[in-house]
Scaffold this active site. Structure first.
Site, PDB file in Angstrom:
ATOM      1  N   HIS A  44       0.827  -1.277   0.039  1.00 13.50           N
ATOM      2  CA  HIS A  44      -0.022   0.104   0.089  1.00 13.50           C
ATOM      3  C   HIS A  44       0.655   1.313   0.175  1.00 13.50           C
ATOM      4  CE1 HIS A  44      -4.011   2.050   1.585  1.00 13.50           C
ATOM      5  NE2 HIS A  44      -3.171   2.809   0.966  1.00 13.50           N
ATOM      6  N   GLU A  71      -2.779  -1.688  -3.190  1.00 12.70           N
ATOM      7  CA  GLU A  71      -3.678  -0.839  -2.533  1.00 12.70           C
ATOM      8  C   GLU A  71      -3.432   0.667  -2.398  1.00 12.70           C
ATOM      9  OE1 GLU A  71      -4.302  -1.987   1.348  1.00 12.70           O
ATOM     10  OE2 GLU A  71      -5.301  -3.890   1.235  1.00 12.70           O
ATOM     11  N   HIS A 192      -8.221  -5.778   7.369  1.00 18.16           N
ATOM     12  CA  HIS A 192      -7.881  -4.647   8.479  1.00 18.16           C
ATOM     13  C   HIS A 192      -8.230  -5.001   9.890  1.00 18.16           C
ATOM     14  CE1 HIS A 192      -6.710  -0.358   8.956  1.00 18.16           C
ATOM     15  NE2 HIS A 192      -7.224  -0.505   9.999  1.00 18.16           N
TER      16      HIS A 192
END
Length: 244
Positions: A44, A71, A192
């Site tokens: 990410h 991401e 998450h």
């Protein structure tokens, strides 16, 4: 088939960047995660490159033998250019603010639908599978289907925060969201704050869960258990959940 495990290696890059140099070696960790059983590698990159650098993403792509998932927020032109140049197996679109510490919400798939439809089309035309971050809200999941996305990724922080108090209550909205995703023919990912305590229960109770992306908890556990053993521990939780 068990849900796939994609290992987010951002925290490895954070540790490297804290001292400069190349220790730990992010590329070697990506290779080793695959060797140790990870079904994919997630990165990410953020605009300030405080962990994964854009150069890392280019360097990682050629060594990936499993699935590469990038991401990020497509509102950043630099991010869009990166993804189109690297062409990962999957891009996961996350509505982060530029200076945000970590992801904390999904897309408003109703009010942002026109924008999402356009940017998702851009990536799909390049042959990249698209997933978008979505909160476990039924109408937002239903609206996600109209954006043209291939998958959604359920944002699981709320589940993780309340799991220890009441697992059934914590997962209820996620089950409803997953059912809507199935009805709309959307592939389903999640991520998450999933960890060794809450992962098996989540994967066991969410219908159609294809993939989880886990970084912070997994890398933290690896400090105690070792990276290879930790990846296998997480894989074991997913195998347990597949025996429903």
């Amino acid at each position: 088939m068990p849900t796939k495990l994609s290992v987010n290696i951002n925290k490895i890059a954070t540790l490297r960047n804290s001292r400069g140099g190349n220790n730990p070696d992010v590329l070697q960790v990506a290779i080793d995660c695959q060797k140790f059983g990870a079904d994919g590698i997630t990165v990410h990159p953020r605009p300030d490159e405080r962990h994964i650098r854009y150069s890392d993403v280019h360097a990682i792509k050629p060594i990936i033998t499993t699935e590469f998932n990038i991401e990020g927020n497509p509102l950043e032109d630099k991010f869009v250019d990166l993804v189109l140049a690297v062409k990962p197996a999957q891009v996961t679109l996350v509505p982060d603010d530029p200076g945000q510490l970590t992801s904390n919400h999904g897309w408003d798939t109703i009010n942002k639908q026109d924008y999402l439809r356009t940017i998702i089309s851009t990536f799909k035309k390049a042959g990249i599978r698209v997933s978008i971050f979505v909160d476990p809200v039924e109408n937002l999941v239903a609206a996600a289907a109209d954006t043209g996305t291939d998958r959604i990724e359920l944002y699981t922080e709320a589940y993780a925060k309340t799991f220890h108090k009441n697992p059934e209550e914590a997962i209820a909205d996620y089950v409803k969201a997953a059912v809507v995703a199935q009805q709309k023919n959307l592939g389903l990912n999640a991520g998450h704050d999933l960890d060794l305590k809450n992962l098996a229960y989540f994967a066991k109770n969410i219908p159609g869960l294809l993939e989880v992306s886990i970084g912070h908890a997994l890398i933290s556990d690896a400090l105690y258990y070792g990276l290879e053993n930790t990846i296998q521990l997480y894989k074991r939780q997913l195998h347990i959940s597949s025996n429903k």
